[in-house]
Write an enzyme that holds these catalytic residues in place. Structure first.
Site, short mmCIF file in Angstrom:
data_model
loop_
_atom_site.label_atom_id
_atom_site.label_comp_id
_atom_site.label_asym_id
_atom_site.label_seq_id
_atom_site.Cartn_x
_atom_site.Cartn_y
_atom_site.Cartn_z
N TYR A 182 -3.70 2.93 -1.24
CA TYR A 182 -3.89 1.60 -0.82
C TYR A 182 -4.93 0.85 -0.40
CZ TYR A 182 1.51 3.05 0.28
OH TYR A 182 2.70 4.07 0.46
N HIS A 218 8.58 -4.28 4.64
CA HIS A 218 8.22 -3.54 4.68
C HIS A 218 7.83 -1.96 5.65
CE1 HIS A 218 5.06 -6.64 2.20
NE2 HIS A 218 5.50 -5.71 1.68
N ARG A 271 -2.94 -9.39 -6.83
CA ARG A 271 -3.08 -7.83 -6.61
C ARG A 271 -1.99 -6.87 -7.88
NH1 ARG A 271 -0.12 -4.76 -3.53
NH2 ARG A 271 -1.19 -3.87 -3.26
N ASN A 321 0.10 -4.04 -8.29
CA ASN A 321 0.82 -2.85 -7.31
C ASN A 321 1.20 -2.12 -9.01
OD1 ASN A 321 1.76 -0.79 -5.53
ND2 ASN A 321 3.26 -2.27 -5.29
N GLU A 352 2.71 -4.16 -11.59
CA GLU A 352 2.87 -5.63 -10.72
C GLU A 352 1.96 -6.14 -10.75
OE1 GLU A 352 6.58 -4.44 -8.04
OE2 GLU A 352 5.14 -4.54 -7.11
N TYR A 391 6.74 9.22 -2.58
CA TYR A 391 7.54 7.45 -2.24
C TYR A 391 7.65 6.81 -3.43
CZ TYR A 391 7.64 2.30 -0.82
OH TYR A 391 7.64 1.29 -0.93
N LYS A 392 6.51 7.08 -3.90
CA LYS A 392 6.66 6.59 -6.16
C LYS A 392 7.81 6.99 -7.04
CE LYS A 392 1.77 4.45 -5.29
NZ LYS A 392 2.37 2.81 -5.73
#
Lengths: 200, 355
Positions: free
Chosen positions: B37, B193, B223, B225, B265, B316-317
């Protein structure tokens, strides 16, 4: 003992405190079940408080009502359920004048829903106190069918509307006053772990 | 160049495909052979010609099909587009920003003619020619946010700014990576979040918020993601997870190249002039593993990133269970050669696969 120390939690979850008497010419206390104990302690700290207080109480099978009545609040209402009480809560909040102090005590579901009513009636957050007492049950929204299941005490649990097996995601919406329930066996239908009690 | 719009689906038979043009301009998100991250913000003021960064709102070959998919999602679940009552002005700001940008950036596709508040909007690909009164909701078929985002690729979160905080108070969300606008609407930046692991402890959100609160008009930021999706499914919503989750179990060594997609994204951030809200478009680009590995540098690097990603992030992904089969596939395209810095494909300078 009706107090419970919640574990360190996520950012979207409200933090509950301990009720304390505040100056004000009108006080509204909304509580369910063991939330009554928080009101009893509050009353013992300030003898003059109750004469200016309206108590709305939902016993949920407990027997605190007589003790609350004995405090001789200016108004006392015992409701059979939160849903049955909500119109009265809205009326009281709508009729309230500047400076009303709101005290919420009991389960997360009760506090969350009553908090929403108070905030949408324009009561400033600084005039609302909360204290968790009693059951650690969660109010859950099924993210799939949007139905609310009240008083969930295990993880996973079955949605009371669509019947999916849901796990309790640690994510809380103040607007819905509910945690999020997400299908647990979507990737392996039928493989549902044994439910365990929350926080155990 | 003129864009040839694909006629394709993001569900059922999944006929979605990327052309060679779309593959080469894909926003590959890894600038080095590992990932963690970061608040990887940069200015959103154009980019190399033909890249997805060049225009304010990128329009590509998937435009019409993505808009059809959005219409299907909204017909099934209108709660995917919501706006709290105080956000209508931000909706008009959004409409203006997108109409002005698209008509300036793609004059062959979009036209905006303004005579005071009397506006005529022409969207040629979607065959829309509509005259309305700016700031008068009764002259649009739906709210301004819904109207313009039914014609613009990507999800949109509209963030109100007050008390030194951002609030998710409106949005159009039909191509999301497993979050629910209906659940999150009204939350502040830290609250929505909340389920993201590690990043809170790393201070990521505090720094990101500080940056975003200070985004100025005319100086947008961006940015990237990323996550992983099995099948080119745009609507990976929690609402429908009980329907699509099972698809994650259909990967095999034979089909993974076609079925497994990297989902990127492109997130951009625009300050809106009247409402002072922050517009947060989240544009989703999908690419099949078999297309990524046609770029040797990307094949090498994706293998290394997926291999070395911390377990919490892979969980998480949502691809921890599929990671072994992904690595079996990707390792065929990693010959151990070094990779050039940066995200670009570098097809002319990077060596072909040496195995």
């Amino acid at each position: 003992m009706s107090k419970f120390q919640f574990p360190e939690s996520i950012a979207s979850r409200p933090v509950y405190g301990t009720l304390e008497p505040r100056p004000g010419k009108a006080h509204l206390m909304i509580a369910d079940a063991e939330g009554a104990e928080a009101i009893l302690e509050l009353a013992s700290q300030d003898a003059a408080l109750m004469a200016k207080t309206h108590i709305i109480y939902i016993p949920k099978g407990t027997d605190f009502s007589e003790k609350l009545r004995a405090l001789k609040p200016a108004q006392f209402y015992e409701g059979p359920s939160y849903d049955a009480s909500v119109q009265r809560i809205q009326k009281v909040l709508g009729d309230a004048h500047m400076g009303l102090q709101v005290y919420l005590a009991g389960t997360e579901g009760l506090m969350g829903q009553a908090m929403n009513e108070a905030v949408s009636a324009g009561i400033p957050a600084s005039a609302i106190q909360t204290e968790h007492r009693g059951s650690v049950a969660r109010r859950m929204q099924c993210v799939h069918c949007k139905g609310i299941t009240e008083d969930v005490v295990t993880d996973p649990f079955v949605c009371s509307h669509c019947g999916l097996n849901l796990f309790v995601r640690d994510h809380y919406s103040r607007r819905l006053a509910a945690f999020q329930g997400v299908c647990i066996d979507a990737e392996d239908p039928g493989n549902v772990p044994e439910p365990v009690e929350l926080y155990k | 160049m003129t864009i040839q719009f694909n006629n394709e689906t993001f569900r059922d038979d999944y006929s979605f495909r990327n052309s060679d043009w779309a593959i080469k301009r894909f926003p590959f998100p890894f600038h080095e052979d590992s990932y963690m991250y970061s608040v990887n913000m940069e200015q959103h003021r154009g980019g190399p010609e033909g890249s997805v960064y060049e225009k304010r709102f990128d329009v590509d070959e998937h435009y019409l099909s993505e808009m059809q998919d959005r219409a299907i999602v909204l017909a099934e679940d209108p709660l995917r587009c919501q706006s709290l009552p105080h956000m209508t002005l931000a909706g008009w700001d959004t409409l203006e920003l997108i109409m002005v940008s698209k008509s300036e950036d793609y004059p062959e596709l979009f036209e905006l003619h303004r005579d005071g508040n009397r506006w005529r909007w022409v969207n040629k690909p979607m065959k829309i020619d509509h005259t309305f009164t700016f700031l008068d909701e009764t002259t649009l078929p739906c709210g301004p946010l819904e109207y313009i985002t039914r014609q613009t690729q990507g999800d949109f979160a509209v963030l109100d700014q007050r008390d030194e905080m951002l609030w998710m108070d409106a949005g159009m969300v039909t191509t999301q990576a497993d979050w629910s606008l209906d659940f999150d609407i009204g939350m502040n930046f830290f609250e929505w979040h909340a389920p993201v692991p590690l990043a809170h402890e790393m201070g990521i959100f505090k720094r990101a918020l500080k940056f975003l609160l200070n985004v100025q008009q005319g100086a947008p930021a961006r940015r990237l993601n990323w996550t992983m999706t099995v099948n080119p499914l745009l609507d990976t919503s929690p609402e429908n997870y009980h329907k699509w989750g099972i698809q994650k179990t259909t990967l095999t060594p034979e089909n993974i190249g076609a079925k497994q997609h990297l989902r990127v994204e492109l997130q951009t951030f625009f300050r809106l002039p009247r409402s002072n809200a922050l517009l947060f478009p989240i544009r989703c680009y999908l690419i099949a593993f078999q297309d990524i590995v046609t770029v040797p540098k990307w094949g090498r690097r994706l293998h290394r990133v997926v291999r070395d990603l911390p377990e919490e992030l892979a969980t998480y992904k949502g691809f921890i269970a599929n990671r072994p089969v992904m690595l079996d596939y990707l390792s065929q395209y990693d010959d151990g050669l070094p990779t050039s810095p940066g995200v670009w494909p570098d097809l002319e300078t990077e060596p072909p696969l040496a195995k």
